[in-house]
Motif scaffolding. Structure first.
Motif, mmCIF file in Angstrom:
data_model
loop_
_atom_site.group_PDB
_atom_site.id
_atom_site.type_symbol
_atom_site.label_atom_id
_atom_site.label_comp_id
_atom_site.label_asym_id
_atom_site.label_seq_id
_atom_site.Cartn_x
_atom_site.Cartn_y
_atom_site.Cartn_z
ATOM 1 N N VAL A 212 0.817 -1.215 0.000
ATOM 2 C CA VAL A 212 0.000 0.000 0.000
ATOM 3 C C VAL A 212 0.846 1.258 0.000
ATOM 4 N N GLY A 213 2.145 1.118 0.253
ATOM 5 C CA GLY A 213 3.023 2.280 0.178
ATOM 6 C C GLY A 213 3.126 3.096 1.443
ATOM 7 N N VAL A 214 2.826 2.514 2.596
ATOM 8 C CA VAL A 214 2.917 3.269 3.851
ATOM 9 C C VAL A 214 4.374 3.355 4.291
ATOM 10 N N LYS A 215 4.622 4.141 5.333
ATOM 11 C CA LYS A 215 5.975 4.293 5.859
ATOM 12 C C LYS A 215 6.447 2.995 6.504
ATOM 13 N N ASP A 216 7.758 2.878 6.676
ATOM 14 C CA ASP A 216 8.349 1.646 7.195
ATOM 15 C C ASP A 216 7.827 1.304 8.587
#
Length: 494
Positions: A212-216
């Protein structure tokens, strides 16, 4: 709701066990216990009905009351019509209010408000069981299945996608789709419908969580949920090897991460103890002894096994070839695992066979095969003493039960032995070690001879001048550099 009267009382205390879970799966888990364990049926229904009446799902409450009537618990079989009427009216008013608010948000074209309004409406549908089907009418077309029940809740959550503006919004939506698909799968199992499509929806949404492309930092919390959901979905569809791989990849951080986007996987779907049981059973049924020692007992998954010492003990016994003790340990918790809503789900098309039955059958077959492999000949009586028939066996004698198992293993090529029914022995195929050694030596000599002939052929070709010579370059220049260009600076010399 189908029920199986053959499951005895488990080792856990029902009320303490049920307190580990939250709705909407909480009453469904208790309904599964009530339908499969007569000693705990009344207590489970009492807790489930109380939990349901604290919520909004009238259809589920009606189902539970019907199950109580079917099982003969008359004091629980009385439908509280006052609560039903009051809750239905409140649900209709709330639905109308949420729909009007969502309509207003859409008219104002505020994406964030539309997304939140859509989520509120979908959550309301999930907690109420979704819209009930309308009566059939000749003047109106048939009602779509996507607009009824939990299917409507799943579709409503899916509509949030058009209004998500950040990866975090997409992750939040996907988690709610995941939970709804789990509830659909369990409800389908309990009503006798096919649950495979819902488990496939779980797989699709859990895989989507990883991209989904969220932060680490957020992704680190989503990955254990994704792996756990994948494992449960594979378990539900009978794909035990992939389920084991998924469970073994779950980070123990799942137990300490807590809720994310108001969603606590370990309370809503499966606890860390459940993951230990699911992973341990599927690994024991599908992995080799070396993998069990290296990846399960000696890998990161051991932290989960510390929560369930009996599962760790069973795997340790198997890896040390103590098969009888391993099977006895597993059988001791047979009832506990059959009362789990996922492990106790139907396996395949065999009536009454659960995933626990299938997994224990796989483990038993592996144990028999590994034990017999160390013998050249063994009697059925001694083998039956080491592997007594399971409690579900219908055979008259232990030898007869084992004979059926051995015959099946031989027919499926899982056991390369011959069964002598006259003498009651299992005989390994005769192997001539001397002949095998000669054959290996002959094959090695042939390979050496072939290699030498190829080298001799290469020498003869060179001596006869039949080799293709590399093309000589005119002017001694560098390939690709026009003649007249010399020097490292690329200056043309006239």
């Amino acid at each position: 709701m189908a029920h199986n009267a053959g499951v005895s009382a488990p080792t856990f205390e029902l009320e303490a066990w049920s307190s580990n879970y939250t709705p909407p799966l909480h009453p469904l888990r208790l309904a599964h216990v009530a339908g499969n364990c007569p000693p705990l049926a009344q207590q489970a229904l009492q807790i489930a009905i109380t939990s349901t009446k604290n919520g909004k799902d009238v259809a589920l409450y009606t189902r539970l009351v019907g199950l109580a009537k079917k099982l003969g618990f008359n004091e629980l079989a009385e439908l509280d019509t006052e609560w039903v009427d009051r809750t239905e009216d409140a649900n209709k008013r709330e639905s109308s209010r949420l729909e009007q608010e969502l309509k207003g948000y859409k008219n104002n074209l505020i994406r964030e408000s539309i997304r939140m309004g859509q989520e509120d409406l979908a959550t309301h549908m999930l907690l109420t069981g979704g819209p009930a089907p309308l009566p059939a009418s000749e003047n109106e077309p048939p009602q779509s299945a996507q607009t009824v029940g939990l299917n409507a809740a799943y579709s409503a959550f899916g509509k949030m996608r058009d209004y998500c503006t950040t990866p975090t919004h997409v992750a939040s939506m996907t988690l709610r789709l995941l939970l709804t698909a789990f509830v659909q799968a369990v409800s389908a199992q309990q009503t006798g419908s096919a649950a495979t499509g819902h488990f496939n929806a779980v797989l699709a949404n859990s895989n989507r969580l990883r991209s989904v492309g969220v932060k680490d930092e957020e992704l680190a919390k989503l990955q254990p949920i994704s792996a756990s959901a994948n494992g449960i979905a594979f378990l539900g569809t009978g794909n035990y090897r992939d389920a084991a791989e998924s469970f073994l990849s779950v980070s123990f951080d799942l137990t300490t991460n807590g809720p994310i986007h108001n969603f606590d996987f370990t309370r809503a779907v499966a606890s860390a103890n459940d993951i230990a049981i699911y992973g341990g059973l599927t690994a024991l049924a599908t992995l080799t002894r070396e993998d069990l020692s290296r990846r399960v007992l000696g890998g990161p998954f051991r932290a989960f096994l510390e929560l369930e010492p009996h599962m760790r003990k069973a795997i340790s016994l198997f890896t040390t070839a103590k098969y009888r003790a391993c099977l006895d340990t597993l059988q001791r918790y047979y009832s506990d695992w059959n009362l789990d809503v996922f492990l106790g789900g139907p396996a395949g098309h065999t009536h009454g066979r659960t995933h626990v039955d299938a997994l224990l059958a796989h483990i038993r077959q592996k144990s028999i095969t590994s034990h017999v492999a160390s013998y050249s000949q063994i009697t059925l009586s001694s083998l039956a003493a080491t592997f007594p028939p399971p409690p579900t066996s219908q055979a008259t004698t232990p030898e007869a039960a084992l004979e059926e198992e051995i015959t099946t293993l031989i027919q499926t090529a899982a056991l390369p032995f011959r069964l002598d029914l006259v003498s009651g022995t299992l005989v390994a195929p005769a192997s001539d070690a001397r002949a095998k050694t000669h054959a290996d030596a002959s094959a090695a000599a042939d390979e050496v001879e072939r290699t030498l002939l190829l080298r001799l052929h290469r020498v003869n070709v060179a001596l006869a001048g039949l080799e293709v010579q590399p093309e000589k370059r005119q002017g001694g220049g560098v390939p690709g550099v026009p003649e007249g260009w010399r020097g490292s600076r690329g200056v043309a010399q006239g």
